[in-house]
Write an enzyme that holds these catalytic residues in place. Structure first.
Site, short mmCIF file in Angstrom:
data_model
loop_
_atom_site.label_atom_id
_atom_site.label_comp_id
_atom_site.label_asym_id
_atom_site.label_seq_id
_atom_site.Cartn_x
_atom_site.Cartn_y
_atom_site.Cartn_z
N ASP A 197 0.77 -1.24 -0.11
CA ASP A 197 -0.07 0.01 0.00
C ASP A 197 0.94 1.23 0.12
O ASP A 197 0.76 2.41 0.63
CB ASP A 197 -0.92 0.13 1.20
CG ASP A 197 -2.18 1.03 1.10
OD1 ASP A 197 -2.09 1.53 -0.09
OD2 ASP A 197 -2.72 1.24 1.96
N HIS A 230 3.04 10.88 -0.56
CA HIS A 230 2.54 12.46 -0.56
C HIS A 230 3.52 13.31 -0.40
O HIS A 230 4.75 12.80 -0.28
CB HIS A 230 1.52 12.81 0.61
CG HIS A 230 0.15 11.65 0.58
ND1 HIS A 230 -0.74 12.01 -0.18
CD2 HIS A 230 -0.07 10.67 1.19
CE1 HIS A 230 -1.75 10.99 -0.13
NE2 HIS A 230 -1.46 10.36 0.69
#
Length: 426
Positions: free
Chosen positions: A294, A298
């Site tokens: 996963d 960012h």
């Protein structure tokens, strides 16, 4: 085509562990395996470095971002990070900008990956608006469809995806949470309370109900299960299931507080010490089919704000196979580790079996079994991780179809080499 030799201290063929072994590679496949005594070779010799070669690691769940989110990560930086972590194939998620819910967006994403990918790749499509769109997307070489929590309220569209996936033999991947069962707003702390485990289990049951209503029986995979009961329920329903390194080895108590709480924010949230321990036990017992990262990068400024406002997710691709190996190798052995990160993910995606014996694809992840600590290698654009400074094994080299694409001392070797791995299974 010329051949080359790759030698390691330990080689896992897919069935057995060989010591002091070399593989001769030709035409992208393993031509011959040698054991003991081969010296003075011309090739990549990693013997004496505590090197372990296993069939190439597959990551079933990554977010490479790209398109309009390239400031967070893009296909080149994300796949370079993957190669540096010994990941040979990534399966990219559809929550991009624009979302991969249309054939146009999916085509743009596939084109970008073809132009930039340093490792092999595949893509999941999002839930489109019509059955016709789902059928067309299913024919574009994708691995399958991803169902997000917000999709579950549109049962008709979900049924369209289930039918299209079953007809094409594709995978349906579920993010298992039901937002209606969340207990209040997200304040950034104690998120395991506001997004409870029963919201995960309810999503698994809801998807099964939708599938029964349409008489659909596609292959269903539950991703990033964070609660032990989600794993048990998924197996009872006949679904495959994966867990992430952070849900297995980090807890909210350990990583979710203080000024860096935004770093550890992720969906589903980190759980408590009890859930983490039970989930890891289910991995050892064989109920969890695979580990997937996963990887969700960012920009640093987005993660340094108040955790209630910070976006969920953090990067893993540079480290997670070594991080997992450092924690599971002792309890699961080399074969168990290879099953979790390579062989089972290949089966879930419907790909050719992963092995390193004569005739097998020469795709390998070579780990160095010496403990080091997690640091930023400089490939991913995301500069933060709650695992920073934690113990891990490192990636010594990554080989894809007979080509060495990364070594720990030379870095990335060559340019774009990745191909659409699921393009031939349709």
């Amino acid at each position: 085509m010329s051949s080359q030799l790759v030698c390691v201290d330990l080689l896992y063929t897919g069935e057995a562990v060989l010591e002091d072994a070399c593989i001769r590679v030709s035409g992208g496949r393993v031509e011959r395996v040698f054991t003991r005594g081969l010296r003075g070779i011309s090739g990549l010799d990693l013997r004496g470095r505590r090197s372990l070669a296993i069939p190439g690691v597959i990551d079933l769940h990554v977010h490479l971002r790209g398109l309009r989110l390239s400031y967070k990560e893009d296909e080149e930086s994300g796949t370079a990070a993957a190669a540096s972590g010994c990941v040979t194939l990534v399966a990219d998620m559809p929550n991009t900008q624009p979302p991969l819910r249309t054939t146009e967006a999916l085509r743009e994403k596939l084109s970008s990956l073809k132009a930039k990918a340093r490792v092999d790749y595949t893509v999941y499509a999002g839930v489109p608006r019509s059955y016709g769109d789902a059928v067309e997307m299913a024919s574009m070489g994708i691995a399958g469809f991803k169902i997000y929590p917000e999709d579950l309220v549109h049962a008709g569209r979900v049924q369209d995806v289930l039918e299209a996936a079953e007809e094409a033999g594709l995978l349906v991947v579920l993010h298992p949470e039901v937002p209606e069962l969340f207990a209040g707003p997200d304040y950034g702390w104690l998120r395991r309370v506001s997004r409870p485990c029963h919201a995960e289990s309810a999503a698994v049951d809801l998807l099964q109900q939708i599938a029964r209503a349409c008489g659909c029986r596609p292959r269903i995979h539950i991703t990033h299960a964070s609660c032990p009961e989600t794993v048990v329920l998924s197996k009872r329903r006949g679904f495959t299931v994966d867990a992430t390194p952070h849900h297995l080895f980090l807890s909210e108590e350990e990583a979710g507080g203080g000024p860096s709480a935004g770093w550890a924010k992720v969906n589903p949230p980190l759980r408590g010490l009890r859930e983490k321990s039970l989930l890891a036990q289910l991995v050892v017992e064989g109920l969890v089919d695979a580990v997937a990262s996963d990887h969700a990068p960012h920009s640093p400024w987005e993660k340094w704000i108040h955790p209630a406002a910070a976006p969920p997710g953090f990067p893993w691709l540079e480290w997670w196979p070594g991080f997992v190996a450092a924690r599971l190798l002792g309890s699961m052995g080399i074969g168990g580790l290879a099953r979790l990160v390579s062989q089972a993910p290949a089966g879930i995606l419907g790909l050719e079996g992963r092995c390193l014996w004569e005739g097998c694809p020469a795709t390998a992840s070579i780990l160095q079994l010496e403990r080091t600590r997690v640091y930023h290698k400089g490939y991913s654009k995301a500069l933060y991780t709650p695992a920073l400074g934690m113990e891990s094994f490192d990636c010594a080299a990554t080989m894809i179809r007979g080509r060495i694409v990364y070594t720990a001392w030379d870095g990335m070797l060559g340019g774009v080499y990745g191909v659409l791995a699921t393009g031939d299974i349709h």
